[in-house]
Design a protein around this motif. Structure first.
Motif, PDB file in Angstrom:
ATOM      1  N   VAL A  57      -0.969  10.521  -0.563  1.00 42.58           N
ATOM      2  CA  VAL A  57      -1.270  10.162   0.827  1.00 42.58           C
ATOM      3  C   VAL A  57      -1.982   8.823   0.884  1.00 42.58           C
ATOM      4  CG1 VAL A  57      -2.665  10.750   2.847  1.00 42.58           C
ATOM      5  CG2 VAL A  57      -1.316  12.521   1.701  1.00 42.58           C
ATOM      6  N   PHE A  58      -3.007   8.650   0.057  1.00 43.72           N
ATOM      7  CA  PHE A  58      -3.752   7.388   0.055  1.00 43.72           C
ATOM      8  C   PHE A  58      -2.849   6.226  -0.360  1.00 43.72           C
ATOM      9  CE2 PHE A  58      -7.495  10.289  -0.735  1.00 43.72           C
ATOM     10  CZ  PHE A  58      -8.048  10.108   0.516  1.00 43.72           C
ATOM     11  N   ALA A  59      -2.023   6.444  -1.378  1.00 45.72           N
ATOM     12  CA  ALA A  59      -1.130   5.386  -1.846  1.00 45.72           C
ATOM     13  C   ALA A  59      -0.167   4.962  -0.744  1.00 45.72           C
ATOM     14  CB  ALA A  59      -0.366   5.856  -3.080  1.00 45.72           C
ATOM     15  N   ALA A  60       0.359   5.935   0.012  1.00 48.60           N
ATOM     16  CA  ALA A  60       1.292   5.624   1.095  1.00 48.60           C
ATOM     17  C   ALA A  60       0.606   4.874   2.229  1.00 48.60           C
ATOM     18  CB  ALA A  60       1.926   6.913   1.614  1.00 48.60           C
ATOM     19  N   SER A  98      -0.857  -2.344   4.181  1.00 43.52           N
ATOM     20  CA  SER A  98      -1.175  -3.677   3.662  1.00 43.52           C
ATOM     21  C   SER A  98      -0.285  -4.134   2.518  1.00 43.52           C
ATOM     22  CB  SER A  98      -2.634  -3.706   3.173  1.00 43.52           C
ATOM     23  OG  SER A  98      -2.780  -2.880   2.031  1.00 43.52           O
ATOM     24  N   GLY A  99       0.584  -3.260   2.029  1.00 37.86           N
ATOM     25  CA  GLY A  99       1.394  -3.601   0.868  1.00 37.86           C
ATOM     26  C   GLY A  99       0.651  -3.416  -0.441  1.00 37.86           C
ATOM     27  N   MET A 100      -0.573  -2.890  -0.381  1.00 40.45           N
ATOM     28  CA  MET A 100      -1.393  -2.732  -1.577  1.00 40.45           C
ATOM     29  C   MET A 100      -0.793  -1.683  -2.508  1.00 40.45           C
ATOM     30  SD  MET A 100      -5.472  -1.820  -1.739  1.00 40.45           S
ATOM     31  CE  MET A 100      -5.700  -2.768  -0.230  1.00 40.45           C
ATOM     32  N   SER A 101      -0.810  -2.005  -3.794  1.00 43.72           N
ATOM     33  CA  SER A 101      -0.308  -1.073  -4.801  1.00 43.72           C
ATOM     34  C   SER A 101      -1.484  -0.315  -5.409  1.00 43.72           C
ATOM     35  CB  SER A 101       0.450  -1.841  -5.892  1.00 43.72           C
ATOM     36  OG  SER A 101       0.876  -0.973  -6.911  1.00 43.72           O
ATOM     37  N   LEU A 102      -1.491   0.995  -5.283  1.00 43.77           N
ATOM     38  CA  LEU A 102      -2.576   1.830  -5.798  1.00 43.77           C
ATOM     39  C   LEU A 102      -2.089   2.554  -7.046  1.00 43.77           C
ATOM     40  CD1 LEU A 102      -5.449   2.981  -5.391  1.00 43.77           C
ATOM     41  CD2 LEU A 102      -4.394   4.836  -4.081  1.00 43.77           C
TER      42      LEU A 102
END
Length: 276
Positions: free
Chosen positions: A12-15, A21-25
């Motif tokens: 969920v957080f990654a999505a 923002s396009g951030m990769s987690l």
């Protein structure tokens, strides 16, 4: 010892971060989730991050999603960070743009993308008011953007601690452009004058910001997934003059990401558009 974050919560957080923002987690960054989201979890009275993830997964949680995204944004900034970029801009970039623009009355427009708490934008403004050279006597307009509202509010206020002004700010610039009030240092109005601070998501079109001669987008792409990097670079290309300059961070490369830009010969981290 804390139990590992449930895979469903991590997803969920990654999505949320990817979509916002396009951030990769990456999974080994779970400790960052715990450190940076704990204040939100406590404010909402939730027992753990899994509960926060379940709340995020519900519909109509756009403001919470934005708050989570902003909390996870890295806001590391200091004055004149990576001095090679500023040296190149002053010695080569500004003279190059100035020579290519016959209308000396038209300002040179610079975009400071991912400006965080403002140090980069103010560093650019200090460069523009440096020793009298033809390029530096020309008017400079700076648009400084970030997705995170709290750092952007600090940037607009031009308010810094002793620690922040001690990081990279030359003493002569501090004496000229800053004044002390209580426990804080403040930017003088004349340094703020050429800068406009605006909220902007780099995943969105840059057209509302206008056209630029120079773009600083340093140490931003390294946090994004490949698709987001391409989108951000496409948006920058659309907002950059054909012969304009793009400055990236020292550890950032465009290899395998886009063919919209080409490195300037002999330079590291400075790019122009193909055909520019």
């Amino acid at each position: 010892m804390r139990s590992p974050l449930a895979p469903a919560a991590f997803a969920v957080f990654a999505a949320v971060l990817r979509d916002g923002s396009g951030m990769s987690l990456r999974e080994h960054k779970t400790y960052l989730l715990r450190a940076r989201l704990a204040p939100i979890q406590r404010r909402l009275g939730l027992p753990d991050l899994e509960a926060l993830a379940r709340l995020l997964a519900q519909t109509a949680q756009t403001e919470l999603a934005r708050e989570v995204t902003e909390a996870m944004t890295t806001n590391e900034s200091l004055f004149f960070r990576d001095g090679a970029s500023f040296a190149h801009l002053f010695d080569h970039g500004l003279p190059r743009i100035h020579a290519a623009r016959p209308d000396a009355a038209a300002p040179i427009r610079i975009w400071s993308a991912g400006v965080s708490s403002g140090q980069e934008a103010y560093s650019l403004a200090m460069i523009a008011t440096g020793p009298p050279r033809s390029a530096c006597r020309r008017a400079i307009r700076i648009v400084a953007t970030d997705i995170a509202r709290a750092p952007l509010a600090q940037a607009r206020a031009g308010r810094y601690s002793d620690f922040e002004v001690s990081r990279g700010l030359p003493a002569h610039f501090q004496a000229r452009f800053f004044f002390r009030d209580g426990q804080r240092w403040f930017v003088r109005p004349e340094l703020k004058a050429p800068i406009s601070f605006r909220e902007h998501n780099l995943l969105d079109s840059a057209s509302p910001l206008g056209q630029f001669d120079v773009v600083f987008c340093r140490n931003v792409l390294i946090y994004l997934d490949p698709a987001a990097r391409r989108l951000v670079l496409d948006n920058i290309a659309a907002g950059l003059s054909p012969d304009g300059l793009l400055y990236l961070g020292g550890g950032e490369s465009l290899k395998g990401i886009t063919d919209r830009f080409v490195a300037l010969p002999g330079e590291h981290g400075v790019f122009t558009q193909h055909g520019g």
